[in-house]
Design an enzyme around this catalytic site. Structure first.
Site, PDB file in Angstrom:
ATOM      1  N   SER A 155       0.810  -1.219   0.000  1.00 40.77           N
ATOM      2  CA  SER A 155       0.000   0.000   0.000  1.00 40.77           C
ATOM      3  C   SER A 155       0.842   1.268   0.000  1.00 40.77           C
ATOM      4  CB  SER A 155      -0.930   0.011   1.221  1.00 40.77           C
ATOM      5  OG  SER A 155      -1.807  -1.082   1.195  1.00 40.77           O
ATOM      6  N   ARG A 195       8.013  -8.202  -5.861  1.00 42.55           N
ATOM      7  CA  ARG A 195       8.494  -9.577  -6.022  1.00 42.55           C
ATOM      8  C   ARG A 195       7.742 -10.354  -7.105  1.00 42.55           C
ATOM      9  NH1 ARG A 195      11.598 -11.781  -1.909  1.00 42.55           N
ATOM     10  NH2 ARG A 195      11.775 -10.583   0.016  1.00 42.55           N
ATOM     11  N   TYR A 227      -3.643  -4.175  -3.527  1.00 39.63           N
ATOM     12  CA  TYR A 227      -3.494  -3.211  -2.437  1.00 39.63           C
ATOM     13  C   TYR A 227      -4.281  -1.914  -2.659  1.00 39.63           C
ATOM     14  CZ  TYR A 227       0.208  -6.255  -0.773  1.00 39.63           C
ATOM     15  OH  TYR A 227       0.908  -7.338  -0.306  1.00 39.63           O
ATOM     16  N   LYS A 247       3.954   3.520  17.532  1.00 39.50           N
ATOM     17  CA  LYS A 247       2.550   3.936  17.476  1.00 39.50           C
ATOM     18  C   LYS A 247       1.646   2.807  16.982  1.00 39.50           C
ATOM     19  CE  LYS A 247       2.465   4.252  12.884  1.00 39.50           C
ATOM     20  NZ  LYS A 247       1.473   3.741  11.917  1.00 39.50           N
ATOM     21  N   THR A 302      -3.367   6.974  13.483  1.00 38.75           N
ATOM     22  CA  THR A 302      -3.545   5.521  13.486  1.00 38.75           C
ATOM     23  C   THR A 302      -4.468   5.041  14.604  1.00 38.75           C
ATOM     24  OG1 THR A 302      -1.469   5.311  14.701  1.00 38.75           O
ATOM     25  CG2 THR A 302      -1.373   4.955  12.345  1.00 38.75           C
ATOM     26  N   ASN A 307      -3.347  -1.637  11.768  1.00 39.87           N
ATOM     27  CA  ASN A 307      -3.189  -2.049  13.165  1.00 39.87           C
ATOM     28  C   ASN A 307      -4.470  -1.796  13.964  1.00 39.87           C
ATOM     29  OD1 ASN A 307      -0.162  -2.825  13.431  1.00 39.87           O
ATOM     30  ND2 ASN A 307      -0.162  -0.937  12.249  1.00 39.87           N
TER      31      ASN A 307
END
Length: 353
Positions: free
Chosen positions: A24, A45, A62, A202, A259, A267
């Site tokens: 991303s 890759r 993504y 974070k 975040t 996360n």
């Protein structure tokens, strides 16, 4: 000028840049660079992924709804991408970061600028990505890019700011010239360790915030968790040599707020899924992308205990994710803990322990 090429900004130099990593954030940076008029050697890759981006200008896995404009050239030949680039941006997950750099070290040139975009920590030796770059590519000039940079917003050209941290002023200026535009602002810092460690830490507190949101805690609780997270991460980082003022800027409190309050954060989404009753492995599989905070949590818990730094949120989250502890029991324990200082580095140390 090749098809899909955007002319450089008025009076600006056009660079050849390699972006390593087709996830991303690598995609977001490739898009910004392409739109700024630079030639981008975009390494990934998977040849099928590279061919898809070549043919459709979309990184479907993504960023399925985003068209990549400009002279962006997907490739699976990392050595060739690096050899042709004046600047290399590395967006490879922390678990593979060293191995990829080491395997291709001969492709990098003396004095070449290499900047890490990865917010993570290497398991062995608690090494940050900038430290890996210095060890594996000592002849290059390195830096770190970090800040409240949700890729999903950057690709939509929403207003965003970031921080380039490097000791070398030319590295800072070059990255500012490369990425700066009407929607992407690039600030500078010399505290490489602090900026990078803030970006890694974070992620832990974003998982905590996701848990809290799933449990439908109120805004007071959210504010408490974010600010106590800031106190905890800065206390830990300063003990390792970071500048405490770094945590008052974009890479610290800025990234933490972004975040911990957005479901665009991987996360945060992991924490939310666990808070809704999913097992950690199930939540990770459902996400389908790397959430660095899961790995960082283990390393920070171990490091904080070895150096004697009090990190109750880290310890509590670890118990929930890895030892099957009850979320409510951990929250109760946190609320009954010693009420220490509000702001780190103000009260005498004997009071804040």
């Amino acid at each position: 000028m090749p098809e899909n090429t955007t002319p450089p900004k008025d009076g600006a130099k056009s660079y050849d840049v390699a972006v390593l990593g087709g996830g991303s954030f690598g995609t977001a940076m490739a898009k910004v660079l392409g739109e700024n008029g630079h030639t981008v050697h975009f390494w990934m890759r998977d040849e099928a992924q590279a061919e898809e981006v070549r043919r459709t200008r979309v990184n479907k896995r993504y960023m399925p709804d985003v068209t990549i404009e400009g002279d962006v050239q997907p490739t699976t030949d990392l050595a060739e991408a690096v050899a042709r680039a004046e600047v290399v941006l590395v967006a490879i997950p922390s678990k593979a970061f060293r191995s990829v750099i080491r395997e291709n070290a001969d492709a990098f040139r003396e004095g070449q600028i290499v900047v890490s975009l990865t917010k993570g920590i290497e398991e062995h030796g608690f090494k940050l990505m900038s430290e890996i770059l210095m060890e594996e590519l000592p002849r290059c000039r390195s830096g770190v890019l970090s800040g409240p940079n949700l890729a999903a917003e950057i690709v939509n050209r929403e207003l965003t700011a970031t921080v380039i941290a490097a000791k070398d002023p030319e590295v800072r200026r070059t990255v500012q010239d490369l990425l700066g535009c009407e929607y992407f602002r690039v600030y500078a810092n010399v505290d490489v360790y602090g900026v990078e460690l803030a970006g890694a830490l974070k992620n832990i507190y974003a998982i905590v915030a996701g848990l809290a949101s799933a449990l439908e805690m109120g805004e007071n609780a959210r504010a408490m968790l974010i600010t106590r997270g800031l106190a905890e991460m800065s206390r830990f980082a300063v003990s390792l040599g970071a500048n405490p003022m770094t945590f008052m800027g974009l890479a610290g409190v800025g990234d933490l707020i972004a975040t911990c309050t957005s479901n665009k954060s991987r996360n945060y989404r992991i924490g939310y899924a666990v808070g809704k009753g999913k097992q950690l492995d199930e939540a990770v599989k459902e996400l389908g992308q790397v959430a660095e905070g899961i790995y960082t949590l283990k390393l920070v818990r171990e490091k904080s205990e070895s150096i004697g730094i009090y990190m109750p949120l880290v310890r509590g989250l670890y118990e929930i994710l890895y030892n099957g502890a009850s979320i409510n029991a951990v929250i109760s324990s946190l609320m009954m803990a010693v009420q220490n200082s509000d702001v780190e580095f103000i009260l005498p140390r004997t009071i804040t322990q």
